[in-house]
Design an enzyme around this catalytic site. Structure first.
Site, PDB file in Angstrom:
ATOM      1  N   VAL A  87     -33.691 -28.794 112.465  1.00 41.13           N
ATOM      2  CA  VAL A  87     -34.962 -28.653 113.176  1.00 41.13           C
ATOM      3  C   VAL A  87     -35.909 -27.722 112.416  1.00 41.13           C
ATOM      4  CG1 VAL A  87     -36.070 -27.955 115.346  1.00 41.13           C
ATOM      5  CG2 VAL A  87     -33.896 -29.181 115.400  1.00 41.13           C
ATOM      6  N   CYS A  88     -35.360 -26.675 111.833  1.00 43.38           N
ATOM      7  CA  CYS A  88     -36.190 -25.725 111.078  1.00 43.38           C
ATOM      8  C   CYS A  88     -36.797 -26.376 109.839  1.00 43.38           C
ATOM      9  CB  CYS A  88     -35.377 -24.501 110.685  1.00 43.38           C
ATOM     10  SG  CYS A  88     -34.810 -23.545 112.105  1.00 43.38           S
ATOM     11  N   THR A  89     -36.049 -27.265 109.203  1.00 43.69           N
ATOM     12  CA  THR A  89     -36.559 -27.980 108.034  1.00 43.69           C
ATOM     13  C   THR A  89     -37.687 -28.922 108.459  1.00 43.69           C
ATOM     14  OG1 THR A  89     -34.483 -27.776 106.856  1.00 43.69           O
ATOM     15  CG2 THR A  89     -35.960 -29.539 106.142  1.00 43.69           C
TER      16      THR A  89
END
Length: 163
Positions: A57-59
């Site tokens: 999700v952070c990517t």
């Protein structure tokens, strides 16, 4: 007797629209010191807190900010990502995904705590703040599992505010 009390900036309360951004200094992905006070009055800031470099999700979130970077820049906003990862981890993340914005290392989550960003389960939180030219928070977006939405919704707010 008059009793004066004030809320500590590092309290459990999350900062919200109308609050002033707390001053902070952190190292960026190149090892340079970033002082928040140096940017007040120069550009709006989109400060997004995210749990971990290279996680799914952070990517997606970082790549959304990357893909919309020119639009943020044209709108007069500087994009800044913050988490507890190391300077080296941020540098590798920046290079892996060709991220054109500042990533700040927040060891011990001190700035997370200043902003009152809440974690969930075993993760630090994911929250985005838009800071105006005066250092005031004018918009927030809080959605742990919606990485792309942080860039989309912040950009919508900024472009609507400039019309």
């Amino acid at each position: 007797m008059i009793n004066f009390s004030s809320k500590a900036q590092g309290s459990k309360k999350s900062l919200e629209v109308g609050d002033m951004m707390p001053a902070f200094s952190l190292k960026d992905q190149d090892g340079n010191t970033f002082n928040s006070a140096d940017h007040i009055g120069k550009s709006m800031m989109v400060i997004y807190f995210y749990p971990k470099d290279e996680s799914m999700v952070c990517t997606k979130e970082a790549c959304a900010f990357r893909d919309d970077f020119d639009d943020f820049t044209k709108a007069g906003a500087k994009v800044i990502g913050i988490n507890g990862g190391t300077v080296a981890s941020h540098k590798a993340f920046e290079q892996h995904y060709k991220l054109p914005f500042t990533l700040l290392s927040d060891p011990g989550d001190k700035v997370y705590k200043l902003f009152g960003v809440k974690g969930s389960l075993f993760f630090t939180g994911r929250k985005t703040f838009v800071i105006d030219l005066h250092g005031k928070i004018v918009y927030t977006h809080d959605a742990l599992l919606e990485g792309r939405a942080h860039a989309d919704e912040s950009l919508k707010y900024i472009t609507a505010a400039h019309k």
